[in-house]
Motif scaffolding. Structure first.
Motif, PDB file in Angstrom:
ATOM      1  N   UNK A 183     -74.413  61.481 -67.825  1.00  0.00           N
ATOM      2  CA  UNK A 183     -73.700  61.055 -66.648  1.00  0.00           C
ATOM      3  C   UNK A 183     -73.364  62.851 -65.960  1.00  0.00           C
ATOM      4  N   UNK A 184     -72.762  62.447 -64.200  1.00  0.00           N
ATOM      5  CA  UNK A 184     -72.655  64.607 -63.713  1.00  0.00           C
ATOM      6  C   UNK A 184     -71.642  64.509 -63.936  1.00  0.00           C
ATOM      7  N   UNK A 185     -70.685  64.312 -65.188  1.00  0.00           N
ATOM      8  CA  UNK A 185     -69.138  64.819 -64.993  1.00  0.00           C
ATOM      9  C   UNK A 185     -68.276  65.936 -64.055  1.00  0.00           C
ATOM     10  N   UNK A 186     -69.160  67.221 -63.563  1.00  0.00           N
ATOM     11  CA  UNK A 186     -68.732  67.720 -62.715  1.00  0.00           C
ATOM     12  C   UNK A 186     -68.204  67.250 -61.117  1.00  0.00           C
ATOM     13  N   UNK A 187     -69.385  66.020 -60.781  1.00  0.00           N
ATOM     14  CA  UNK A 187     -69.563  65.701 -59.399  1.00  0.00           C
ATOM     15  C   UNK A 187     -68.677  64.521 -58.790  1.00  0.00           C
ATOM     16  N   UNK A 188     -68.036  64.156 -59.810  1.00  0.00           N
ATOM     17  CA  UNK A 188     -67.313  62.482 -59.442  1.00  0.00           C
ATOM     18  C   UNK A 188     -66.587  62.789 -58.350  1.00  0.00           C
ATOM     19  N   UNK A 189     -67.223  61.218 -57.454  1.00  0.00           N
ATOM     20  CA  UNK A 189     -66.174  61.219 -56.234  1.00  0.00           C
ATOM     21  C   UNK A 189     -66.142  59.505 -56.277  1.00  0.00           C
ATOM     22  N   UNK A 190     -64.815  59.644 -55.001  1.00  0.00           N
ATOM     23  CA  UNK A 190     -64.734  58.176 -54.705  1.00  0.00           C
ATOM     24  C   UNK A 190     -64.883  58.220 -53.122  1.00  0.00           C
ATOM     25  N   UNK A 191     -65.656  56.041 -52.902  1.00  0.00           N
ATOM     26  CA  UNK A 191     -66.272  55.571 -52.231  1.00  0.00           C
ATOM     27  C   UNK A 191     -65.924  54.482 -51.758  1.00  0.00           C
ATOM     28  N   UNK A 192     -65.351  53.787 -50.600  1.00  0.00           N
ATOM     29  CA  UNK A 192     -65.391  52.774 -50.520  1.00  0.00           C
ATOM     30  C   UNK A 192     -66.574  51.937 -49.877  1.00  0.00           C
ATOM     31  N   UNK A 193     -67.385  52.680 -49.795  1.00  0.00           N
ATOM     32  CA  UNK A 193     -69.379  52.219 -49.278  1.00  0.00           C
ATOM     33  C   UNK A 193     -69.595  50.873 -50.355  1.00  0.00           C
ATOM     34  N   UNK A 194     -69.818  49.968 -49.830  1.00  0.00           N
ATOM     35  CA  UNK A 194     -70.478  49.762 -50.830  1.00  0.00           C
ATOM     36  C   UNK A 194     -71.683  49.603 -51.105  1.00  0.00           C
ATOM     37  N   UNK A 195     -72.509  49.816 -50.556  1.00  0.00           N
ATOM     38  CA  UNK A 195     -73.880  50.644 -50.382  1.00  0.00           C
ATOM     39  C   UNK A 195     -74.083  51.086 -51.796  1.00  0.00           C
ATOM     40  N   UNK A 196     -73.008  52.083 -51.921  1.00  0.00           N
ATOM     41  CA  UNK A 196     -72.931  52.863 -53.029  1.00  0.00           C
ATOM     42  C   UNK A 196     -73.575  52.893 -54.546  1.00  0.00           C
ATOM     43  N   UNK A 197     -72.875  51.296 -54.794  1.00  0.00           N
ATOM     44  CA  UNK A 197     -72.757  50.947 -55.836  1.00  0.00           C
ATOM     45  C   UNK A 197     -74.171  50.090 -56.369  1.00  0.00           C
ATOM     46  N   UNK A 198     -74.931  50.821 -56.984  1.00  0.00           N
ATOM     47  CA  UNK A 198     -75.880  49.876 -57.167  1.00  0.00           C
ATOM     48  C   UNK A 198     -76.564  50.012 -58.676  1.00  0.00           C
ATOM     49  N   UNK A 199     -77.456  48.602 -58.857  1.00  0.00           N
ATOM     50  CA  UNK A 199     -77.144  48.627 -60.234  1.00  0.00           C
ATOM     51  C   UNK A 199     -77.581  49.846 -60.883  1.00  0.00           C
ATOM     52  N   UNK A 200     -77.902  50.993 -60.776  1.00  0.00           N
ATOM     53  CA  UNK A 200     -77.424  52.282 -61.634  1.00  0.00           C
ATOM     54  C   UNK A 200     -77.062  52.980 -61.804  1.00  0.00           C
ATOM     55  N   UNK A 201     -75.601  52.756 -60.799  1.00  0.00           N
ATOM     56  CA  UNK A 201     -74.837  53.947 -60.572  1.00  0.00           C
ATOM     57  C   UNK A 201     -73.773  53.055 -61.837  1.00  0.00           C
TER      58      UNK A 201
END
Length: 205
Positions: A128-146
């Protein structure tokens, strides 16, 4: 006598796997210690950094000693701690689904168990890249490997026989046709609804 023999077998098992004698609290604890050893010795990784934690020095009062003393404790990174409450709500423990409500008729029933489900799924996470956490409301950002978590409002069409979004209730985990779910990225990505429209929440239907 049986308990003592079982404990001896656990200690021998631990020694055979990790090379030192120790009485593990649970069988799972052996796996955790083995993982820590792999990260440290084989991969040369900081086990705390992998799980989003760091050591800090804190001054704690000891009732036994009657004065303050300093100790090193493990705490989450600040950016990780912010999301921990939601992450905790998104973990629904071991899941068992059945497609029948109430008493069932007498028949031959099959209970399927996915062998190695946890390590197989967790292998997709990576580092995990803990230093670059981000918020999003785009459903396409939620993939099986996310490595992602979300609070979503959803509604399945009436044509969907078995909804898939987990919702906690007083009687355990349920999968209603509509509601609000604290869930992980793979659960969103694998939702059988072809497309959803999202704003602050994902309204599916």
């Amino acid at each position: 006598m049986i308990c003592v023999k079982y404990l001896e077998r656990l200690i021998d098992m631990y020694a055979g796997i990790l090379g030192k004698r120790k009485a593990p609290a649970t069988l799972t604890a052996i796996g955790v210690d083995l993982l820590m050893k792999k990260w440290k010795t084989d991969l040369k990784m900081d086990s705390l950094e992998v799980v989003g934690k760091q050591k800090v020095v804190k001054k704690l009062y000891s009732k036994r000693l009657g004065y303050f003393k300093t100790e090193k404790v493990d705490v989450p990174f600040e950016q990780v701690a912010f999301y921990l409450p939601l992450a905790t709500e998104c973990y629904h423990w071991g899941r068992g689904e059945q497609f029948w409500f109430g008493p069932a008729f007498v028949d031959d029933w099959t209970d399927y168990d996915l062998a190695g489900a946890y390590p197989t799924a967790m292998a997709l996470i990576g580092f995990p890249d803990w230093s670059n956490l981000r918020q999003t409301t785009k459903l396409e950002d939620f993939t099986p490997s996310t490595l992602g978590i979300a609070n979503v409002q959803f509604e399945f069409p009436k044509s969907v026989r078995f909804p898939t979004m987990p919702v906690r209730s007083e009687n355990g985990l349920i999968f209603p046709r509509a509601g609000v779910s604290n869930c992980s990225a793979p659960e969103i990505a694998l939702c059988p609804i072809a497309r959803c429209e999202g704003d602050d929440q994902a309204r599916c239907g």
